[in-house]
Structures are given as C-alpha cells and as structure tokens.
Design an enzyme around this catalytic site. Structure first.
Site, PDB file in Angstrom:
ATOM      1  N   ASP A  58       0.901  -1.213  -0.244  1.00 24.32           N
ATOM      2  CA  ASP A  58      -0.197   0.115   0.281  1.00 24.32           C
ATOM      3  C   ASP A  58       0.991   1.185  -0.009  1.00 24.32           C
ATOM      4  OD1 ASP A  58      -1.555   2.076   0.092  1.00 24.32           O
ATOM      5  OD2 ASP A  58      -2.901   0.824   2.531  1.00 24.32           O
ATOM      6  N   ASN A  85       3.526   3.263 -12.519  1.00 24.87           N
ATOM      7  CA  ASN A  85       2.535   3.311 -12.483  1.00 24.87           C
ATOM      8  C   ASN A  85       0.960   3.516 -11.486  1.00 24.87           C
ATOM      9  OD1 ASN A  85      -0.302   3.313 -14.961  1.00 24.87           O
ATOM     10  ND2 ASN A  85      -0.562   2.240 -13.638  1.00 24.87           N
ATOM     11  N   TYR A 149      -3.588  16.306  -6.256  1.00 24.39           N
ATOM     12  CA  TYR A 149      -3.065  15.309  -7.296  1.00 24.39           C
ATOM     13  C   TYR A 149      -2.201  15.596  -7.721  1.00 24.39           C
ATOM     14  CZ  TYR A 149      -3.402  12.122 -10.590  1.00 24.39           C
ATOM     15  OH  TYR A 149      -2.857  11.340 -12.276  1.00 24.39           O
ATOM     16  N   LYS A 153       1.544  15.143  -9.065  1.00 26.70           N
ATOM     17  CA  LYS A 153       2.034  14.966 -10.346  1.00 26.70           C
ATOM     18  C   LYS A 153       3.168  15.820 -10.704  1.00 26.70           C
ATOM     19  CE  LYS A 153       0.284  11.282 -11.312  1.00 26.70           C
ATOM     20  NZ  LYS A 153       0.476   9.707 -11.218  1.00 26.70           N
ATOM     21  N   ILE A 182      -8.461   9.257 -19.976  1.00 29.21           N
ATOM     22  CA  ILE A 182      -8.491   7.804 -20.590  1.00 29.21           C
ATOM     23  C   ILE A 182      -9.815   7.093 -19.897  1.00 29.21           C
ATOM     24  CG2 ILE A 182      -6.762   5.565 -20.945  1.00 29.21           C
ATOM     25  CD1 ILE A 182      -4.007   6.756 -20.017  1.00 29.21           C
TER      26      ILE A 182
END
Length: 256
Positions: A58, A85, A149, A153, A182
């Site tokens: 995790d 990923n 997020y 990133k 996506i």
C-alpha cells in the site's frame, strides 16, 4: 532467423499493475518478451496471466512499501525497468480540499511513489544500468482540476528529472509520460453523475477524441526501451493535443 523480442531477458516492475492503464502496460510489455513483476494493493488486482511475479503493498503505508521493496529485490532482483504507474485522485476542485484530502493525495501520488522508486533507482545505479518511467498527468502541466493530485504529479516530474541528472552517469535513465483523459474505471464516478461527459470532453481535444490506454502504453514502452537510449529527463504528454493549446478558444472566439 527469428528476431529477438524487444524486452526479452528484461525484468520490468509495474506498480498499479491491475488498473486500466497498468493492465495495458503489463500486457504490451509481456507480449514483447518482458518478465513482468506486478505490484498493486490487493491480490485480486494481480490476476493477470501476464505476470511472472506479484507483490502486494500500500503506497499510503510506509512499512508496507518498505516490505514491498525488500520482497521485490529479494524475489525478483534489481529490475531492468521500473514503471511507476500507481496513482489516484478524488479531490477534484479546490472546494474539495481539506487537510485530510491534501495529505492523502500527496502521500499516495508523490511521497509513496518516491519512497518506492528511490531505493530501486539507486540499486539500478549501483548495477550500472536501468530505465525508470513515471506515469504523471497533464494536470502537472496545466490546470484541469484535481489540485492536490496535480501538485503531486508536478513533483513527480521534478523527481524524474533529478534521477535523470544525478544518476545518468551511472547508466540510469528516467522519463515521464503525462496522459490526458483515458477511458478507464477512473472515470466511472464522473459518468455516474453525468453520462454525457465523454461527449463534452471530445471538443477539448484537437484530435477530436480522448486517448486510450494502449496509446499510453506504447509511449511507456518506447521510453523504457533501448530505442530511447539517448532520451532522459523528458516529460512527454500523450494527450491527443490537449496541452498544445486551447481548441475551444479557436472554435468559440476566433471562429465565432
């Protein structure tokens, strides 16, 4: 004479191997001869027959990450290629941010990723070779929501460049792929709120569509491979042209 498969004899570690994009990466690399080691947060996510080895940990749990690193290196050795990923977001706007959501999204998408990748990249450097590919996001390049997020990133993009610069002389390359939207399970919660959302997305993209997981996997495979032997420290959008410019401005303002 049969041509050698591109990744034959190479061990590749893929995190988030059971997700929509992770599964595409695993399938493509295994199909090109790689011995693929899958990592995810549950055994159920690692059911792919393309995986030669499986590890569960995790990214929000430091002890779990450290145990995962030890297990990977002990069972599978120092990988030739590492594909980082795994990632996740739900805090979609500034209004959704609070101490807890900020901490969770930074811990998962930046701190956890770096904690896992750092010792492996250094082990690659000790051996004298290795390729690391990070899955980042167009959110790290321009603002499309998901602020915590996006910040995480953007940190990943910077971290990849640090590996490229500081470990390059030790034979380690590091690159980043920044996907646009996506169609994976990550969009299910948005579709549940608005079934027409994918149609609305298309007008934002110069190619007139969003990308698919196989297109991102192809970019990952290229950067991971010897075909990209001179490429390091690169941040590559795979986004159907989203970050190239603002198509609605052309359509709605200049074309009005």
């Amino acid at each position: 004479m049969v041509a050698k498969a591109e990744f034959e004899g190479r061990t590749v570690v893929v995190t988030g191997a059971g997700g929509g994009l992770g599964s595409a990466i695993v399938s493509l690399l295994a199909g090109r001869g790689a011995r693929v080691v899958g990592c995810d947060q549950s055994e159920a996510a690692l059911a792919s027959p393309h995986l030669a080895s499986r590890h569960v940990f995790d990214l929000l749990d430091r002890a779990s990450i450290e145990a995962g690193i030890a297990a990977v290196l002990d069972r599978d050795g120092v990988p030739d290629i590492l594909i980082n990923n795994a990632g996740w977001t739900r805090a979609e706007t500034l209004a959704a941010l609070n101490v807890d959501t900020i901490e969770r999204e930074l811990d998962l998408n930046l701190t956890g990723v770096m904690t896992f990748a750092d010792p492996i990249a250094k082990a690659m450097a000790g051996r004298g070779s290795g390729s690391v590919v990070f899955i980042s996001s167009v959110n790290a390049i321009a603002h499309f929501g998901n602020p915590a997020y996006a910040a995480a990133k953007a940190g990943i993009n910077a971290y990849a460049k640090s590996i490229a610069v500081e470990l390059g002389r030790s034979g380690v390359r590091a690159n980043v792929v920044c996907p646009g939207s996506i169609r994976t399970a990550a969009w299910d919660h948005r579709l549940a709120k608005n079934p027409d959302i994918l149609g609305k997305l298309k007008r934002l993209y110069p190619l007139g569509r969003i990308i698919n997981a196989s297109e991102v996997a192809e970019a990952v495979a290229f950067l991971a491979s010897d075909r990209a032997s001179g490429v390091t420290g690169v941040v590559m959008p795979v986004d159907a042209g989203l970050t190239a410019g603002c198509l609605p401005f052309i359509d709605d303002i200049l074309g009005a």
